[in-house]
Design a protein around this motif. Structure first.
Motif, PDB file in Angstrom:
ATOM      1  N   ASP A  81      36.616  43.280  50.419  1.00 25.34           N
ATOM      2  CA  ASP A  81      38.028  43.023  50.686  1.00 25.34           C
ATOM      3  C   ASP A  81      38.301  41.550  50.389  1.00 25.34           C
ATOM      4  O   ASP A  81      37.650  40.661  50.951  1.00 25.34           O
ATOM      5  N   ILE A  82      39.260  41.306  49.494  1.00 25.17           N
ATOM      6  CA  ILE A  82      39.573  39.936  49.064  1.00 25.17           C
ATOM      7  C   ILE A  82      41.041  39.647  49.326  1.00 25.17           C
ATOM      8  O   ILE A  82      41.907  40.503  49.092  1.00 25.17           O
ATOM      9  N   GLN A  83      41.306  38.439  49.802  1.00 26.62           N
ATOM     10  CA  GLN A  83      42.675  37.968  49.963  1.00 26.62           C
ATOM     11  C   GLN A  83      42.895  36.782  49.039  1.00 26.62           C
ATOM     12  O   GLN A  83      42.091  35.859  49.002  1.00 26.62           O
ATOM     13  N   THR A  84      43.975  36.828  48.275  1.00 27.93           N
ATOM     14  CA  THR A  84      44.291  35.730  47.364  1.00 27.93           C
ATOM     15  C   THR A  84      45.104  34.666  48.098  1.00 27.93           C
ATOM     16  O   THR A  84      45.782  34.958  49.095  1.00 27.93           O
ATOM     17  N   ASN A 124      46.147  41.375  48.997  1.00 33.11           N
ATOM     18  CA  ASN A 124      44.856  41.856  49.479  1.00 33.11           C
ATOM     19  C   ASN A 124      44.324  42.928  48.537  1.00 33.11           C
ATOM     20  O   ASN A 124      45.037  43.887  48.194  1.00 33.11           O
ATOM     21  N   LEU A 125      43.082  42.777  48.132  1.00 28.46           N
ATOM     22  CA  LEU A 125      42.459  43.687  47.175  1.00 28.46           C
ATOM     23  C   LEU A 125      41.260  44.380  47.814  1.00 28.46           C
ATOM     24  O   LEU A 125      40.473  43.735  48.522  1.00 28.46           O
ATOM     25  N   LYS A 126      41.148  45.669  47.564  1.00 25.02           N
ATOM     26  CA  LYS A 126      39.929  46.392  47.920  1.00 25.02           C
ATOM     27  C   LYS A 126      39.164  46.662  46.633  1.00 25.02           C
ATOM     28  O   LYS A 126      39.673  47.311  45.717  1.00 25.02           O
ATOM     29  N   ILE A 127      37.938  46.147  46.577  1.00 30.88           N
ATOM     30  CA  ILE A 127      37.117  46.248  45.366  1.00 30.88           C
ATOM     31  C   ILE A 127      35.855  47.017  45.695  1.00 30.88           C
ATOM     32  O   ILE A 127      35.232  46.800  46.741  1.00 30.88           O
ATOM     33  N   VAL A 128      35.473  47.928  44.838  1.00 34.89           N
ATOM     34  CA  VAL A 128      34.221  48.666  45.003  1.00 34.89           C
ATOM     35  C   VAL A 128      33.288  48.307  43.852  1.00 34.89           C
ATOM     36  O   VAL A 128      33.730  48.093  42.716  1.00 34.89           O
ATOM     37  N   ARG A 129      32.014  48.228  44.193  1.00 38.19           N
ATOM     38  CA  ARG A 129      30.985  47.944  43.182  1.00 38.19           C
ATOM     39  C   ARG A 129      30.012  49.111  43.151  1.00 38.19           C
ATOM     40  O   ARG A 129      29.477  49.516  44.196  1.00 38.19           O
ATOM     41  N   GLN A 130      29.804  49.655  41.972  1.00 36.59           N
ATOM     42  CA  GLN A 130      28.898  50.777  41.792  1.00 36.59           C
ATOM     43  C   GLN A 130      27.928  50.483  40.671  1.00 36.59           C
ATOM     44  O   GLN A 130      28.205  49.691  39.771  1.00 36.59           O
ATOM     45  N   ARG A 131      26.785  51.166  40.753  1.00 34.04           N
ATOM     46  CA  ARG A 131      25.819  51.076  39.675  1.00 34.04           C
ATOM     47  C   ARG A 131      26.360  51.832  38.460  1.00 34.04           C
ATOM     48  O   ARG A 131      26.772  52.978  38.563  1.00 34.04           O
ATOM     49  N   GLY A 132      26.381  51.189  37.316  1.00 37.41           N
ATOM     50  CA  GLY A 132      26.909  51.816  36.109  1.00 37.41           C
ATOM     51  C   GLY A 132      25.899  52.700  35.439  1.00 37.41           C
ATOM     52  O   GLY A 132      24.751  52.760  35.799  1.00 37.41           O
TER      53      GLY A 132
END
Length: 618
Positions: free
Chosen positions: A559-562, A610-618
């Motif tokens: 979760d990122i806030q600018t 506010n951004l919700k970012i997901v990281r997955q294995r490619g």
């Protein structure tokens, strides 16, 4: 002061560098709100959400008549007279044009319609908020049912009572040629399935959008764009009967790892919104940066004001086990006597229901013939030996010794119809065989049959008395093994934990085969048609492989806030960092993973995004 620099190299590539912002304060964003095309200064934005299934995009607006005195004061309970349900809402961002002739321009950042009004009365005053949602709200109110059938002369007929099932049980039911309906050309159902073709996912999506939406309601992609996105994959038994249009589209897209969202269109003509289909992690790339500790702060080099990260346990290997239907095998089975031998007699009339009132006591004698697959006839008083061994037919010794039942043959006649249960009789202890042409019934609780003629024919009776009567039947049986394919996204015989995912798809993937134990296996017979054999092994493998590719485990949720309000982040955008930035998103340390934006919240009260970012294995 803002400096824009453009470099052009001999490779004809142009690199655009982000402008350097030396000020530490940025002005608030300038936006306007239009209701049914009319400027509405009494509404103030609270937040705008951009998302995918099932939330999609929506905006929350506060009614503040005091901000615009000329608008007049309206009581909370009368708000609906101003903002009736269904009125369109468009939120636009303004920017300055380029001189000479500079003027203000705008573009939409949200389009939707009013869906609800929230009113609160409290000691400190009255508060009214309006919630507008994108076109997903309209699609949720449309129910999918029936079939559009193609008829002669490019005409069509809609039958509401039919199920909206595409390629049921893997059988084609799409019309070979598109039809024209209300100015739109798209694939429809075929009235005669034997003349149809298989639906592709692109054609299914196109059918749902064209059949249930008007041309002015929503901008939709072309069939060519859909074919490219879906890789022209073929549908297998997709039933969307009774679902709303949003759920029907989701059920279709979920199978192939496709997603969709609703976005405002930039052009002033045509529908105000468009439905966009995309694959996660394949959108444009945006940078999220944070300066190294100790550097002088620059708002042009840092667009991360706050961050919260949750990492999941990994590495983990995910093993996807795709299971189709149980395998069906045709073979020729020799049957055994299934009655008590002590009840045998030479009295012909004794074994006929019309001449013996106590026929029920001897009803199975000379008449019941079974496979003995469960070993029910191995012991006394039957003594028919060991249970039947299916290993040569199934190709494996792993099967349950349990009762089954015969199914019709896979072998067909010239009209493509199954031969049914092909029963043969031998009057010379198996030396010669003839087709049995008298009545018999197939048992439903075991592999066997019962001769149902009122009286046994003379040839059968005489052979039974001599002890040389035999029966064999060519039919199909269902094995205990499913059509199975396995795909793993990592090592399986190592110290890495393995999580198994079972994907059961019995209606979509089939396996039917005529074994070499069938009398119809090899010889060419002009009276026979093509056997109803099918092997969906390759199709199941591709399905499971694709499911594994789009179902990668989420390694991290961020979760990122600018530091300021930013309007141009979109759902599906890929995320990266500059070489000078801290690697908070692991973009540089883990080049095998990919990160993308899952949700965007533009908070106007706190003037941040506010951004919700997901990281997955490619």
């Amino acid at each position: 002061m803002i400096h824009n620099t453009i470099y052009k190299t001999m490779s004809n590539r142009i690199d655009f560098f982000q402008s350097a912002q030396t000020q530490l304060a940025l002005p608030a964003a300038s936006i306007s709100i239009l209701v049914d095309g009319t400027l509405c200064p009494a509404l103030e934005p609270v937040e705008i959400i951009r998302g995918g299934w099932p939330e999609f995009s929506w905006a929350r607006l506060a009614y503040n008549a005091a901000a615009y005195p000329d608008s007049g004061l309206t009581a909370a309970e009368e708000i609906e007279t101003l903002f009736a349900m269904g009125k369109t809402v468009c939120i636009r961002q303004y920017f300055n044009g380029v001189p000479p002739g500079a003027t203000a321009f705008s573009f939409p950042i949200f389009c939707g319609q009013i869906e609800s009004i929230d009113i609160k009365l409290a000691p400190d005053g009255e508060k009214a908020e309006v919630v507008a949602r994108d076109s997903s709200a309209n699609l949720k109110r449309i129910t999918v049912y029936g079939q559009r059938l193609a008829e002669a002369s490019n005409s069509s007929l809609f039958l509401a009572g039919l199920d909206t099932t595409f390629n049921p049980d893997g059988e084609a039911n799409a019309n070979p040629e598109p039809i024209e309906v209300n100015g739109k050309s798209y694939t429809s159902f075929c009235a005669e399935p034997s003349q149809g073709k298989l639906w592709s996912y692109a054609e299914v999506i196109d059918y749902l959008l064209c059949e249930y939406l008007t041309a002015s309601q929503l901008q939709t992609p072309s069939i060519g764009q859909l074919r490219a996105l879906t890789e022209n994959q073929v549908v297998r038994d997709l039933d969307v009967t009774g679902l709303n249009l949003i759920k029907a589209l989701y059920r279709c897209c979920e199978r192939i790892g496709l997603r969709f969202k609703f976005v405002p269109r930039l052009v002033p003509t045509g529908p105000g919104q468009a439905i966009v289909f995309y694959k996660a992690g394949t959108g444009r790339t945006v940078e999220l940066n944070c300066q190294q500790a100790g550097e002088q702060f620059s708002i042009s080099k840092t667009n991360i004001a706050a961050l919260h990260s949750k990492k999941n346990f990994w590495p983990i290997t995910h093993k996807y086990i795709g299971q189709g239907d149980f395998k069906i095998i045709e073979a020729t089975f020799e049957l055994v006597k299934s009655w008590d031998g002590s009840l045998e007699d030479i009295s012909y009339d004794k074994f006929s229901p019309s001449t013996n009132p106590d026929f029920y006591q001897v009803k199975d004698v000379y008449r019941k013939w079974c496979l003995n697959e469960a070993g029910n006839y191995s012991g006394a008083p039957y003594n028919q030996g060991d249970a039947f061994d299916f290993s040569k037919i199934f190709g494996s010794s792993d099967f349950a010794r349990s009762s089954r039942r015969f199914r019709p043959t896979l072998t067909t006649d010239k009209q493509g119809k199954s031969l049914g249960y092909f029963l043969q009789v031998s009057f010379d202890d198996g030396l010669h065989w003839w087709q049995y042409l008298h009545a018999f019934n197939i048992l439903l609780n075991e592999c066997g049959l019962w001769l149902s003629s009122d009286q046994l024919d003379v040839d059968t009776w005489v052979a039974a008395l001599k002890g040389v009567l035999k029966f064999r039947i060519t039919a199909s049986v269902i094995s205990d093994e499913r059509l199975t394919c396995i795909v793993s996204d990592g090592p399986v015989n190592s110290t890495v934990p393995v999580v198994e995912h079972i994907i059961t798809l019995p209606r979509q993937f089939k396996y039917r085969r005529v074994s070499d134990q069938s009398i119809f296996a090899d010889p060419y017979d002009e009276t026979l048609g093509t056997a109803d054999e099918v092997d969906d092994t390759d199709a199941l493998y591709e399905f499971v492989r694709h499911r594994a590719a789009v179902s990668s485990e989420t390694i991290e949720t961020i979760d990122i806030q600018t530091p300021n309000l930013v309007f141009d982040y979109k759902v599906g955008d890929r995320v990266s960092t500059s070489p000078e930035s801290r690697d908070l998103l692991a973009c540089k340390s883990d080049n095998r993973s990919r990160s993308w934006i899952e949700r965007v919240q533009m908070d106007f009260e706190k003037q941040c995004t506010n951004l919700k970012i997901v990281r997955q294995r490619g």
